[in-house]
Enzyme design. Structure first.
Site, PDB file in Angstrom:
ATOM      1  N   THR A 145      -2.144   7.648  -9.762  1.00 17.63           N
ATOM      2  CA  THR A 145      -3.562   8.000  -9.669  1.00 17.63           C
ATOM      3  C   THR A 145      -3.785   8.829  -8.405  1.00 17.63           C
ATOM      4  OG1 THR A 145      -4.014   5.914  -8.544  1.00 17.63           O
ATOM      5  CG2 THR A 145      -4.440   6.004 -10.926  1.00 17.63           C
ATOM      6  N   LYS A 168      -6.407  12.094  -7.483  1.00 14.90           N
ATOM      7  CA  LYS A 168      -7.314  12.162  -6.335  1.00 14.90           C
ATOM      8  C   LYS A 168      -7.120  13.484  -5.588  1.00 14.90           C
ATOM      9  CE  LYS A 168      -6.654   7.202  -5.685  1.00 14.90           C
ATOM     10  NZ  LYS A 168      -5.853   6.240  -4.877  1.00 14.90           N
ATOM     11  N   LYS A 206       9.901   6.988  -6.063  1.00 14.11           N
ATOM     12  CA  LYS A 206       8.903   7.997  -5.683  1.00 14.11           C
ATOM     13  C   LYS A 206       9.533   9.121  -4.855  1.00 14.11           C
ATOM     14  CE  LYS A 206       4.896   4.839  -5.858  1.00 14.11           C
ATOM     15  NZ  LYS A 206       3.887   5.570  -6.660  1.00 14.11           N
ATOM     16  N   HIS A 213       2.334  -1.264 -16.931  1.00  6.74           N
ATOM     17  CA  HIS A 213       2.225  -0.341 -15.799  1.00  6.74           C
ATOM     18  C   HIS A 213       3.537   0.197 -15.286  1.00  6.74           C
ATOM     19  CE1 HIS A 213      -2.065  -0.547 -14.860  1.00  6.74           C
ATOM     20  NE2 HIS A 213      -2.000  -1.785 -15.295  1.00  6.74           N
ATOM     21  N   LYS A 225       1.740   7.159  -0.630  1.00  4.14           N
ATOM     22  CA  LYS A 225       1.922   6.237  -1.749  1.00  4.14           C
ATOM     23  C   LYS A 225       2.905   5.179  -1.278  1.00  4.14           C
ATOM     24  CE  LYS A 225       3.318   9.809  -4.279  1.00  4.14           C
ATOM     25  NZ  LYS A 225       2.711   9.627  -5.605  1.00  4.14           N
ATOM     26  N   ARG A 226       3.043   4.069  -2.032  1.00  2.85           N
ATOM     27  CA  ARG A 226       4.055   3.092  -1.653  1.00  2.85           C
ATOM     28  C   ARG A 226       5.409   3.763  -1.401  1.00  2.85           C
ATOM     29  NH1 ARG A 226       2.880  -2.204  -2.910  1.00  2.85           N
ATOM     30  NH2 ARG A 226       0.737  -2.494  -2.265  1.00  2.85           N
TER      31      ARG A 226
END
Ligand SMILES: *Cc1c(COP(=O)(O)O)cnc(C)c1O
Length: 791
Positions: A625, A629, A523, A326, A517-518
């Site tokens: 993911t 969405k 990110k 992952h 998101k985290r």
């Protein structure tokens, strides 16, 4: 004007195919009252809202139970191959509404509760999210939880495995405390315990009769009768995470072996005496390396309990197990110190050493004299402290290794696992992630699900590829109008929610620009933040220009021990404080930090979003993911060519996403040539201004050096090259603002995106796992409903 439909009424028009149950309102009421009376032991004089929630949950649960038992009987009779999905994380969210939607009971329940004088949505809001992830262990290792995805994915996969008729079992830990609740106090993240079981959980059934011992510590005795692991103790102490990992593995394997040995064989009921046919009947999927101990544990059972030869045992293990990677971030790859292993799991360490000895012998034969290769490929990493590399253990012990998006699967073959790919290329596969359209469309966005069904029918919910049929209608004004209308309704609803729960007022006509998101450096919430500051400075400079109003919302949890991530949250809240109170800016720019981002909040915000921020440094986000969405719910994506964004652009057409910035090759080239943040800082005036403001205390007037660690990181040791993508990002955001001024063109682009979503159903993902890894055949055929009047 006709009264607008409620969410439940919108869903009523859609039934997930094959699941339409008899909507017997009067039966539901009877059963609701029966549960209130006999299960909760209350009457309506003393019942609270929570009692009503439990009565409803139990009523709905009864419908599940009948089907569940029938399913187990069916499996018992047919003895199909079973797949066991092992994960230390299951972010399930809430269950009540999801169950009602999947059993087509929602409308009947809504009517029943209405007749009882209750508001079903209010009852649903009482349910706690099941956030079964590792909230706590981030304390010891700040990177442990953060880069590995909060596996909402696992919950999507369970939904799809059930929908595809696979005999599948999810095994994980029922943590007493889920991932922490995030509070924002004076702009900082504060963690609170998630006491989700306080009032009990109607969605579980304890099975104390299946309790099995799990051993820890002790020592290994080699006796004439075989190897024994003795003097084990029950656990207490520090090595909690490793214990959790072994705990789930040991309990799961005992259950797998029990079921394997006691199930039917063909038409005759036999007790299987050995495990030699295990790989024909059992597939074990390791979700990340966290359950890697399944490999030495199954070896231990086969060797020490079943008395198989090593060769036979190893053949069984490797044909049964498969591993999903992952992340490529080195700090997220698990390595356990040998000392800890030696103490806690001495027999497993012995087995791992033997696996490694044979593995290295094979490599040495293939590459005589290549000592560096042996060092690189060893399961044991040398150094001050010897460690076991759990990813290497997983690769060697599995017949299939997969990444979670095409670009990610290519990257692991070319870099992280290159040596392993060279010796066993057949093991390496790709399984691009997906999301369940039941939860992430029908349940959370019934208005949009209905608009789509009106055009292409409702079969697309189980066959998401049919969404491409929407392209026939892309120039159809009525579809454009309907899609825009649903979005506007969702935005109004979310605005009302924010006002009620967080006392913030936002402009529902502004663009909802969302990054949830985290919180993690890779990110790049900081890149978003620099855009916010740039917009702010531009509005201040030219307040009379026709700016596209934006409400920028950022949400996500930071791992409790991850200092930089927590400071990023503080920076976002600080920038919000200045921007939101600046009268020159007004409601053309608002910055909201969304507290406590979790599945239930995702279900609310994603359908209301216009713009989805997927801006990680190329090569760092394995798949994502969240990106899918948003795409399915009619938001446009601004993103880098990273993770599944690449395939989203391929499916929708690259011209229908806002793609910007460095590609993986550019990042690699820059790693070679060197990344010089100061060069960008000195050359780009708007970037320099934003950085000088952060560094000079513009956003932290009471403490000028509050953000010095962030400033220092961005200027001098930014692994994720924020400045290198700044200019491209700002330019791309300008294009976004321009297009938003043209609602029709915007919505056409949205339709292209929805039409391109078919690939991103977890049904497609799971079908591929089933056929290409597990040796199973998915099917949409239903097991007949049980002989129960309620069904
Ligand atoms: C989908 C989801 C995620 C994953 O989001 P990414 O953008 O892919 O990192 C994280 N948290 C929650 C609550 C989610 O629903």
């Amino acid at each position: 004007m006709p009264k607008p439909l409620t969410d439940q009424e919108k869903r009523k028009q859609i039934s997930v195919r094959g699941l339409a149950g008899v909507e017997n309102v009067s039966d539901l009421k009877t059963n609701f009252n029966r549960h209130l009376h006999f299960t909760l032991v209350k009457d309506r004089n003393v019942a609270t809202k929570r009692d009503y929630y439990f009565a409803l949950a139990n009523t709905v649960r009864d419908h599940l139970v009948g089907r569940w038992i029938r399913t187990q009987q069916h499996y018992y009779e047919k003895d199909p191959k079973r797949v066991y999905y092992l994960s230390l994380e299951f972010y399930m969210g809430r269950t009540l509404q999801n169950t009602m939607v999947n059993l087509a009971l929602e409308n009947a329940c809504d009517e029943a509760t209405y007749q009882l004088g209750l508001d079903m949505e209010e009852l649903q809001d009482i349910e706690e999210d099941a956030g079964l992830g590792n909230g706590g262990s981030g304390q010891e290792n700040p990177h442990l939880i953060s880069p590995s995805p909060p596996l909402v994915l696992s919950a999507c996969f369970l939904d799809s495995m059930a929908s595809l008729g696979l005999a599948a079992y999810g095994y994980g830990i029922r943590y007493e405390f889920g991932i922490f609740n995030q509070k924002i106090v004076n702009g900082w993240q504060v963690e609170e315990a998630d006491d989700w079981l306080r009032y009990g959980n109607p969605w579980e059934k304890a099975r104390p009769e299946y309790m099995r011992p799990v051993h820890f510590y002790g020592r290994v005795e080699h006796t004439p009768e075989g190897v024994k692991w003795v003097d084990t103790q029950f656990f207490e102490g520090k090595e909690l995470r490793l214990k959790q990992e072994y705990f789930v593995v040991a309990a799961t394997l005992q259950d797998i072996v029990r079921r394997f040995k006691s199930s039917k064989f063909g038409s005759t009921e036999v007790v299987r005496v050995d495990l030699s046919t295990l790989p024909d009947k059992v597939a074990i999927q390791l979700n990340d390396t966290h359950p890697a101990l399944a490999i030495p544990e199954l070896m231990r059972i086969l060797l020490d309990t079943e008395h198989q030869t090593w060769e036979k045992a190893w053949d069984i293990v490797t044909r049964t197990c498969a591993y999903t990677n992952h992340t490529v971030l080195p700090e997220a790859l698990e390595r356990w110190p040998i000392d800890l292993f030696q103490n806690l799991l001495p027999r497993h360490l012995e087995i791992i050493f033997e696996i490694n000895r044979r593995h290295l012998e094979r490599i040495a034969n293939l590459y005589p004299g290549d000592h560096d290769r042996l060092r690189r490929m060893s399961l044991v990493e040398e150094g001050d402290q010897k460690k076991i590399n759990m990813a290497h253990l997983c690769i060697v012990g599995s017949h299939a290794v997969n990444g979670v998006a095409r670009i990610h699967s290519d990257i692991i073959k070319a870099t992280l696992f290159k040596d392993f790919y060279e010796v066993d290329p057949h093991k390496f596969q790709n399984k691009t992630n997906g999301i369940t359209p039941r939860r992430w469309l029908v349940m959370c966005n019934p208005g949009l699900a209905e608009v789509i069904a009106e055009r292409i029918g409702e079969d697309y919910i189980r066959d998401l590829g049919q969404l491409k049929n929407l392209l026939e209608f892309v120039d159809d004004d009525s579809l454009i109008r309907d899609i825009a209308k649903v979005k506007q309704e969702n935005k109004l609803k979310f605005s009302a929610y924010l006002e009620e729960h967080y006392k913030v007022k936002i402009n529902p006509n502004s663009m909802f620009d969302v990054q949830v998101k985290r919180i993690h450096e890779y990110k790049r919430q900081l890149l978003n933040c620099l855009h916010i500051i740039t917009l702010y400075n531009r509005i201040k400079k030219e307040p009379n220009k026709n700016w596209t109003p934006r409400t920028i919302m950022i949400g996500g949890k930071a791992a409790p021990g991850y200092h930089t991530a927590k400071l990023i949250i503080r920076l976002i809240t600080a920038v919000g404080d200045i921007v939101n109170h600046d009268e020159v800016v007004g409601d053309r720019l608002k910055v909201i930090f969304l507290e406590n981002y979790k599945v239930t909040l995702a279900e609310k915000i994603i359908p209301a979003s216009d713009l989805s921020e997927q801006i990680s440094t190329a090569g760092t986000e394995a798949s994502g993911t969240g990106n899918m969405k948003f795409m399915l719910n009619g938001a446009l994506t601004i993103g880098t060519m990273d993770g599944a964004n690449v395939e989203m652009a391929e499916e929708a057409g690259e011209e229908n996403l806002f793609i910007f910035g460095m590609r993986v090759d550019d990042v690699d080239a820059m790693d070679k040539s060197g990344y010089d943040a100061m060069e960008y800082y000195n050359r780009i005036p708007e970037l320099k201004l934003a950085m000088d403001q952060i560094a000079g205390g513009y956003f932290s007037p009471d403490q000028h050096d509050l953000f010095k660690d962030i400033v220092n990181m961005l200027l001098h040791h930014d692994r994720f090259k924020v400045f290198a993508d700044y200019e491209a990002y700002i330019k791309c955001q300008d294009k976004v603002s321009a297009l938003y001024k043209n609602p029709k063109e915007w919505t056409k682009m949205v339709i292209h995106n929805i039409a391109g979503c078919g690939k991103f159903s977890s049904d497609r993902t799971i079908s591929q796992y089933a056929r290409e890894i597990w040796g199973m055949e998915p099917s949409l055929e239903r097991i007949p409903a049980p002989d129960d009047p309620r069904q």
